[in-house]
Design a protein around this motif. Structure first.
Motif, mmCIF file in Angstrom:
data_model
loop_
_atom_site.group_PDB
_atom_site.id
_atom_site.type_symbol
_atom_site.label_atom_id
_atom_site.label_comp_id
_atom_site.label_asym_id
_atom_site.label_seq_id
_atom_site.Cartn_x
_atom_site.Cartn_y
_atom_site.Cartn_z
ATOM 1 N N THR A 16 -39.116 -2.271 -11.217
ATOM 2 C CA THR A 16 -39.287 -1.438 -10.204
ATOM 3 C C THR A 16 -38.964 -2.290 -8.573
ATOM 4 O O THR A 16 -38.914 -1.192 -7.397
ATOM 5 N N ASP A 17 -38.389 -4.101 -9.066
ATOM 6 C CA ASP A 17 -37.945 -4.048 -7.003
ATOM 7 C C ASP A 17 -36.936 -3.532 -7.693
ATOM 8 O O ASP A 17 -36.328 -4.762 -6.053
ATOM 9 N N LEU A 18 -35.945 -3.542 -8.158
ATOM 10 C CA LEU A 18 -34.187 -3.764 -8.043
ATOM 11 C C LEU A 18 -34.307 -2.925 -6.836
ATOM 12 O O LEU A 18 -33.299 -3.611 -6.245
ATOM 13 N N PRO A 19 -34.374 -1.774 -6.404
ATOM 14 C CA PRO A 19 -34.141 -1.026 -5.186
ATOM 15 C C PRO A 19 -34.188 -1.993 -4.097
ATOM 16 O O PRO A 19 -33.469 -2.798 -2.659
ATOM 17 N N ALA A 20 -35.404 -2.683 -3.777
ATOM 18 C CA ALA A 20 -35.981 -3.287 -3.039
ATOM 19 C C ALA A 20 -34.449 -4.542 -3.126
ATOM 20 O O ALA A 20 -34.999 -5.477 -1.710
ATOM 21 N N LEU A 21 -34.998 -5.335 -3.972
ATOM 22 C CA LEU A 21 -33.872 -6.757 -3.853
ATOM 23 C C LEU A 21 -32.646 -6.282 -3.635
ATOM 24 O O LEU A 21 -31.883 -7.315 -3.004
ATOM 25 N N ILE A 22 -31.473 -5.789 -4.387
ATOM 26 C CA ILE A 22 -30.768 -4.809 -3.319
ATOM 27 C C ILE A 22 -30.363 -5.455 -2.239
ATOM 28 O O ILE A 22 -29.403 -5.755 -1.227
ATOM 29 N N ALA A 23 -31.629 -4.025 -1.575
ATOM 30 C CA ALA A 23 -31.819 -4.046 -0.064
ATOM 31 C C ALA A 23 -31.984 -5.165 0.917
ATOM 32 O O ALA A 23 -31.324 -5.512 1.504
ATOM 33 N N LEU A 24 -32.933 -6.292 0.066
ATOM 34 C CA LEU A 24 -32.213 -7.178 0.752
ATOM 35 C C LEU A 24 -31.336 -8.394 1.188
ATOM 36 O O LEU A 24 -31.656 -9.294 1.775
ATOM 37 N N ASP A 25 -31.324 -8.376 -0.071
ATOM 38 C CA ASP A 25 -29.412 -9.486 -0.480
ATOM 39 C C ASP A 25 -28.471 -8.988 0.297
ATOM 40 O O ASP A 25 -27.499 -7.889 0.461
ATOM 41 N N ALA A 28 -25.313 -8.226 -1.216
ATOM 42 C CA ALA A 28 -24.832 -6.905 -2.594
ATOM 43 C C ALA A 28 -24.646 -5.711 -0.543
ATOM 44 O O ALA A 28 -23.841 -5.300 -0.994
ATOM 45 N N ALA A 29 -24.989 -6.381 0.048
ATOM 46 C CA ALA A 29 -24.819 -5.363 1.325
ATOM 47 C C ALA A 29 -22.989 -4.844 1.931
ATOM 48 O O ALA A 29 -22.759 -3.603 1.897
ATOM 49 N N HIS A 30 -22.315 -6.154 1.231
ATOM 50 C CA HIS A 30 -20.955 -5.507 1.304
ATOM 51 C C HIS A 30 -19.897 -5.888 0.290
ATOM 52 O O HIS A 30 -18.905 -5.506 0.420
ATOM 53 N N ASP A 31 -20.873 -6.299 -1.339
ATOM 54 C CA ASP A 31 -20.302 -6.397 -2.222
ATOM 55 C C ASP A 31 -20.923 -6.089 -2.998
ATOM 56 O O ASP A 31 -21.834 -6.302 -3.803
ATOM 57 N N PRO A 32 -20.463 -4.958 -3.950
ATOM 58 C CA PRO A 32 -21.508 -4.420 -4.427
ATOM 59 C C PRO A 32 -21.387 -4.588 -6.599
ATOM 60 O O PRO A 32 -22.266 -4.275 -7.499
ATOM 61 N N ARG A 33 -20.540 -6.211 -6.328
ATOM 62 C CA ARG A 33 -20.810 -6.989 -8.048
ATOM 63 C C ARG A 33 -22.230 -7.702 -7.477
ATOM 64 O O ARG A 33 -22.689 -7.619 -8.151
ATOM 65 N N ARG A 34 -22.538 -7.857 -6.428
ATOM 66 C CA ARG A 34 -23.598 -8.758 -6.451
ATOM 67 C C ARG A 34 -25.156 -7.764 -7.503
ATOM 68 O O ARG A 34 -25.827 -7.861 -7.934
ATOM 69 N N ALA A 35 -24.371 -6.479 -6.297
ATOM 70 C CA ALA A 35 -26.254 -5.421 -6.841
ATOM 71 C C ALA A 35 -26.037 -5.866 -8.313
ATOM 72 O O ALA A 35 -27.155 -4.956 -9.144
ATOM 73 N N LEU A 75 -31.201 -18.437 -4.518
ATOM 74 C CA LEU A 75 -32.713 -18.487 -3.231
ATOM 75 C C LEU A 75 -32.348 -17.541 -2.894
ATOM 76 O O LEU A 75 -30.992 -17.914 -1.581
ATOM 77 N N MET A 76 -32.272 -16.687 -2.737
ATOM 78 C CA MET A 76 -31.983 -15.171 -1.038
ATOM 79 C C MET A 76 -33.502 -15.059 -0.398
ATOM 80 O O MET A 76 -34.836 -14.550 -1.057
ATOM 81 N N VAL A 77 -33.323 -15.012 0.741
ATOM 82 C CA VAL A 77 -34.291 -14.595 1.956
ATOM 83 C C VAL A 77 -33.640 -13.412 2.651
ATOM 84 O O VAL A 77 -33.045 -13.505 2.881
ATOM 85 N N ALA A 78 -34.610 -12.266 3.074
ATOM 86 C CA ALA A 78 -34.118 -11.482 3.306
ATOM 87 C C ALA A 78 -33.933 -12.162 4.842
ATOM 88 O O ALA A 78 -34.729 -12.293 5.009
ATOM 89 N N ALA A 79 -33.074 -11.093 5.539
ATOM 90 C CA ALA A 79 -32.689 -12.285 7.038
ATOM 91 C C ALA A 79 -33.861 -12.123 7.698
ATOM 92 O O ALA A 79 -33.639 -12.921 8.201
ATOM 93 N N PRO A 80 -34.336 -10.851 8.187
ATOM 94 C CA PRO A 80 -35.149 -10.885 9.351
ATOM 95 C C PRO A 80 -36.452 -11.772 8.649
ATOM 96 O O PRO A 80 -37.398 -12.272 9.524
ATOM 97 N N LEU A 81 -36.936 -12.049 7.965
ATOM 98 C CA LEU A 81 -37.756 -12.689 7.200
ATOM 99 C C LEU A 81 -37.804 -14.475 6.744
ATOM 100 O O LEU A 81 -38.803 -14.974 7.332
#
Length: 149
Positions: A16-25, A28-35, A75-81
């Motif tokens: 269930t975390d998948l949408p949030a993981l893609i959103a924070l990466d 993934a914002a500019h490369d659909p392969r990352r999603a 290791l990925m951290v959401a940019a605003p956090l």
């Protein structure tokens, strides 16, 4: 009035975390392969997430595909956090569950933020690989511990 520090929790990632993981990466914002890759990591069960006051703030992918040794692949951290200790907490969790074994990670030479994070967590640089990203060598790090076999 005193401010309460945000509650940080590390747990295994759930489907269930998948949408949030893609959103924070940020990739993934500019490369659909990352999603797609995030979905694969999630399905493989090698992912932990960090929640900051109930908000997904970062993730770590760790496996044993690096010469049979534990390896933090991402290791990925959401940019605003960034700057709230999420990356440090994810690394600390990795070192605690890998106690007594070797633990490696890597980052591009251009990623000085990750280099500082790894050094602060007790990782030491132990190698370099040229040719993965043209003009930006991959630096290999090992967690420095005395109890490694």
């Amino acid at each position: 009035m005193t401010r309460q520090a945000p509650a940080l929790q590390i747990r295994a990632a759930a489907c269930t975390d998948l949408p949030a993981l893609i959103a924070l990466d940020s990739v993934a914002a500019h490369d659909p392969r990352r999603a797609v890759q995030i979905g694969e990591w999630l399905a493989d069960g090698h992912m932990h997430v960090a929640e900051l006051d109930g908000t997904l703030g970062g993730y770590r992918v760790q496996h044993r595909h690096f010469f049979g040794e534990a390896f933090i692949e991402m290791l990925m951290v959401a940019a605003p956090l960034r700057g709230y200790g999420i990356g440090s907490a994810l690394l600390l969790h990795a070192t605690s569950i890998s106690a007594g074994t070797r633990l490696f990670s890597s980052t591009n030479q251009s990623n000085t933020s990750m280099q500082r994070l790894l050094a602060a967590a007790g990782f030491v640089r132990c190698g370099i690989v040229h040719g993965l990203d043209e003009g930006d060598p991959e630096l290999i790090y090992r967690f420095a511990t005395d109890d490694v076999r």
